[in-house]
Design a protein around this motif. Structure first.
Motif, short mmCIF file in Angstrom:
data_model
loop_
_atom_site.label_atom_id
_atom_site.label_comp_id
_atom_site.label_asym_id
_atom_site.label_seq_id
_atom_site.Cartn_x
_atom_site.Cartn_y
_atom_site.Cartn_z
N TYR A 63 0.58 4.16 -10.24
CA TYR A 63 0.86 4.13 -8.91
C TYR A 63 2.44 4.44 -8.67
O TYR A 63 3.20 3.75 -9.06
N LYS A 76 1.61 -4.54 0.52
CA LYS A 76 1.67 -4.25 1.71
C LYS A 76 2.88 -3.74 2.09
O LYS A 76 4.09 -4.02 1.70
N GLY A 77 2.85 -2.28 2.48
CA GLY A 77 3.92 -1.55 2.90
C GLY A 77 4.57 -2.08 4.12
O GLY A 77 3.86 -2.10 5.34
N GLN A 114 1.92 1.88 -0.92
CA GLN A 114 1.96 1.41 0.47
C GLN A 114 0.87 1.50 1.08
O GLN A 114 0.58 0.92 2.26
N THR A 115 -0.28 2.35 0.64
CA THR A 115 -1.42 2.50 1.08
C THR A 115 -2.71 2.28 0.28
O THR A 115 -3.88 2.42 0.65
N VAL A 116 -2.33 1.48 -1.07
CA VAL A 116 -3.48 1.19 -1.74
C VAL A 116 -4.42 0.28 -1.20
O VAL A 116 -4.08 -0.46 -0.33
N SER A 117 -5.75 0.30 -1.87
CA SER A 117 -6.56 -0.58 -1.21
C SER A 117 -6.69 -1.98 -2.03
O SER A 117 -6.78 -1.81 -3.39
N ASN A 118 -6.49 -2.91 -1.54
CA ASN A 118 -6.27 -4.12 -2.01
C ASN A 118 -7.84 -4.87 -2.24
O ASN A 118 -8.65 -4.89 -1.45
N VAL A 137 7.82 -2.15 0.01
CA VAL A 137 6.48 -2.65 -0.64
C VAL A 137 6.66 -4.16 -0.95
O VAL A 137 7.41 -4.51 -1.82
N SER A 184 4.75 5.26 -2.79
CA SER A 184 4.02 5.79 -1.78
C SER A 184 2.58 5.38 -2.18
O SER A 184 1.78 5.09 -1.04
N ASP A 185 1.86 5.39 -3.21
CA ASP A 185 0.75 4.81 -3.42
C ASP A 185 0.49 3.37 -3.21
O ASP A 185 -0.47 3.10 -2.59
#
Length: 248
Positions: free
Chosen positions: A113, A141-142, A119-123, A147, A116-117
């Motif tokens: 990761y 959470k970005g 900041q938008t990754v699915s949790n 982050v 930038s990944d």
């Protein structure tokens, strides 16, 4: 074959552009040699405790060997020495060997990761730590360029990237990522039951019929039967005396 000066200039320009295009399309050189995780952490400094735990749990060798064959890469969140020192006394030493391994694996994701990944990754993001119920996860959470990562027990920010090149990303964290599965509040069912107090005569069960306890239903029925027989006998005797008096 002779070329005119203008034609020669045109040919040279064409050849130069063609060579530049070929160079731009050439693949980037592959990284030389395998990734040395220990060297990266030692060069950055302040990761002595993490290196020791990686070695003791044998995860250092495991991660480095998998880096040579992975197609997904890895991401390591590296707590500093200060992060370990700020833990409560015995937080690490009180863990079993298996729990220490899971704690280390909780800081590793089986995928590369970039910042930038994250900041938008699915949790939640799956880690290498797991149990029968499934993998233990992290939540990201970005906030602007920052982050934050949370475990359900602690929250901290990712302050620095020690390496951000596939197949391995390493990010500094100023807190040890304590998994909820190991450091969360214990459920009441897992707490030991209170020790039973010794039974006193007054606490004996009603069926015992001893002093201090209410009479059992069986005892009450027995007493009622005896009382009924006594009343019947009294009536018979009374009638007998009446009859004898009438005859005399």
């Amino acid at each position: 074959m002779a070329f005119s000066k203008p034609l020669a200039l045109i040919l040279l320009t064409f050849l130069s552009l063609f060579a530049s295009k070929i160079q731009a399309q050439a693949p980037a050189p592959a990284p030389s040699g395998p990734v040395n995780l220990t060297a990266i952490l030692e060069k950055a400094g302040q990761y002595t405790t993490l290196i020791r735990l990686l070695k003791e749990s044998q995860q250092l060798t495991q991660i480095e060997s998998q880096l040579n064959s992975t197609t997904q890469g890895f991401t390591l969140f590296a707590p500093t020495d200060n992060a370990f020192q700020n833990l409560k006394s015995g937080a690490i030493n009180d863990l079993t060997d298996d729990q220490k391994v899971k704690l280390i694996l909780y800081h590793v994701t089986p995928k590369y990761y970039s910042l930038s990944d994250l900041q938008t990754v699915s949790n939640p993001v799956r880690t290498q730590a797991s149990e029968k119920e499934g993998s233990w996860g992290l939540n990201f959470k970005g906030q602007g360029n920052q982050v934050n990562v949370t475990t359900g027990v602690v929250t901290t920010s990712i302050n620095n990237d020690l390496r951000q090149q596939f197949p391995l990303a390493i990010y500094q964290v100023d807190k040890v990522l304590l998994p909820l599965e190991l450091f969360g509040a214990k459920s009441p069912s897992s707490a030991p039951s209170p020790k039973s107090s010794e039974t006193t005569p007054s606490d004996e069960t009603p069926s015992s019929g001893k002093k201090g306890g209410a009479p059992s239903p069986a005892a009450s029925q027995k007493d009622n039967g005896v009382a009924g027989r006594n009343v019947g006998l009294g009536l018979v005797l009374g009638l007998g005396f009446i009859c004898m008096g009438a005859l005399s």
